[in-house]
Write an enzyme that holds these catalytic residues in place. Structure first.
Site, short mmCIF file in Angstrom:
data_model
loop_
_atom_site.label_atom_id
_atom_site.label_comp_id
_atom_site.label_asym_id
_atom_site.label_seq_id
_atom_site.Cartn_x
_atom_site.Cartn_y
_atom_site.Cartn_z
N LYS A 88 -1.92 -2.31 1.66
CA LYS A 88 -1.10 -1.13 1.38
C LYS A 88 -1.78 -0.31 0.28
O LYS A 88 -2.05 -0.80 -0.82
CB LYS A 88 0.29 -1.58 0.95
CG LYS A 88 1.38 -0.57 1.11
CD LYS A 88 2.72 -1.22 0.86
CE LYS A 88 3.87 -0.28 1.00
NZ LYS A 88 5.13 -0.89 0.52
C1 E4P Z 1 7.98 0.90 1.42
O1 E4P Z 1 7.12 0.21 1.89
C2 E4P Z 1 8.58 0.70 0.10
O2 E4P Z 1 8.41 -0.64 -0.29
C3 E4P Z 1 10.07 0.95 0.08
O3 E4P Z 1 10.60 1.26 1.34
C4 E4P Z 1 10.53 1.80 -1.06
O4 E4P Z 1 11.93 1.87 -0.99
P1 E4P Z 1 12.84 2.32 -2.22
O5 E4P Z 1 12.82 3.80 -2.29
O6 E4P Z 1 14.20 1.79 -1.86
O7 E4P Z 1 12.26 1.67 -3.45
#
Ligand code: E4P
Length: 219
Positions: A88
């Site tokens: 990622k």
């Molecule tokens: C995506 O991969 C992120 O980990 C995640 O969806 C972020 O979500 P949040 O806005 O609830 O922190």
């Protein structure tokens, strides 16, 4: 649409896996910190533990470096941990360069922190496996997160771009259902959003009635 769970909590990952509907997991440094996972060795072990729970699914592990060399170094180590690991990478200039590099090496990537269609187009051009638009965080600042998902899906389909749209930052079941309507390839969400799909008061009332009627005659 594939269902990913957005957590680093092993219990919750196991619960979703046991439901039989889990296709993968996304984590991020904040989610890892929430579980108290710290130190290089523990972090790596945690990713491998997740891979061993979700057999066959893609597991996103996020790099911390923000420069090209650092992202590549870190990403290669993460990818070597397990064949299910997807690296990622944040949507920044060196991130895009690194995604292009990983793609040429056959390493899967998830381009994260995407908040507009231009960023999503760049990620796809670089060869990202997944792009992660954060729809909840856009809604939080009075922007239309679902509209962004729709726009990206439209652009990718128009040019047959193989990058999968991974709708992220999902807050509730309607987000999830709307993403399915729009045609997102993947939705990543917390466990309560996935299990929230089970619920309907008429299901509960109907089942209670069926069981009561059966009990009247059968004791
Ligand atoms: C995506 O991969 C992120 O980990 C995640 O969806 C972020 O979500 P949040 O806005 O609830 O922190």
């Amino acid at each position: 649409m594939k269902f990913f769970i957005d957590t680093a909590n092993l219990q919750q990952i196991m619960e979703a896996q046991e439901l039989g509907i889990l296709d993968g997991v996304t984590t991020n440094p904040s989610l890892m910190a929430k579980e108290g996972i710290k130190g290089d060795a523990n972090i790596k072990k945690h990713y491998v533990d997740i891979c061993n729970i979700v057999k066959g699914g893609d597991i996103s592990a996020e790099v911390i470096a923000t420069d090209f060399d650092g992202i590549v170094r870190e990403g290669e180590v993460l990818a070597a941990l397990h064949k299910q690991i997807v690296v990622k990478v944040p949507m920044i200039k060196d991130g895009i360069k690194a995604i292009k590099y990983f793609s040429s090496k056959g390493i899967k990537t998830n381009c994260t922190l995407v908040f507009n269609a231009g960023q999503a187009l760049l990620a796809a051009k670089a060869g990202a496996t997944y792009v992660s638009p954060f729809l909840g965080r856009l809604d939080d600042i009075s922007s239309d997160g679902l509209l962004l998902i729709e726009q990206i899906v439209h652009i990718y389909r128009q040019y047959n771009l193989p990058t999968q749209v991974l709708a992220a930052s999902i807050r509730h079941t309607m987000h999830l259902i709307k993403c399915a309507e729009i045609g997102a390839d993947v939705a990543t969400c917390p466990l309560n959003v996935i299990t929230g799909l089970l619920k309907h008061p008429l299901t509960d009332a109907g089942l209670a009635q069926f069981l009561a009627d059966h009990a009247k005659l059968n004791g």
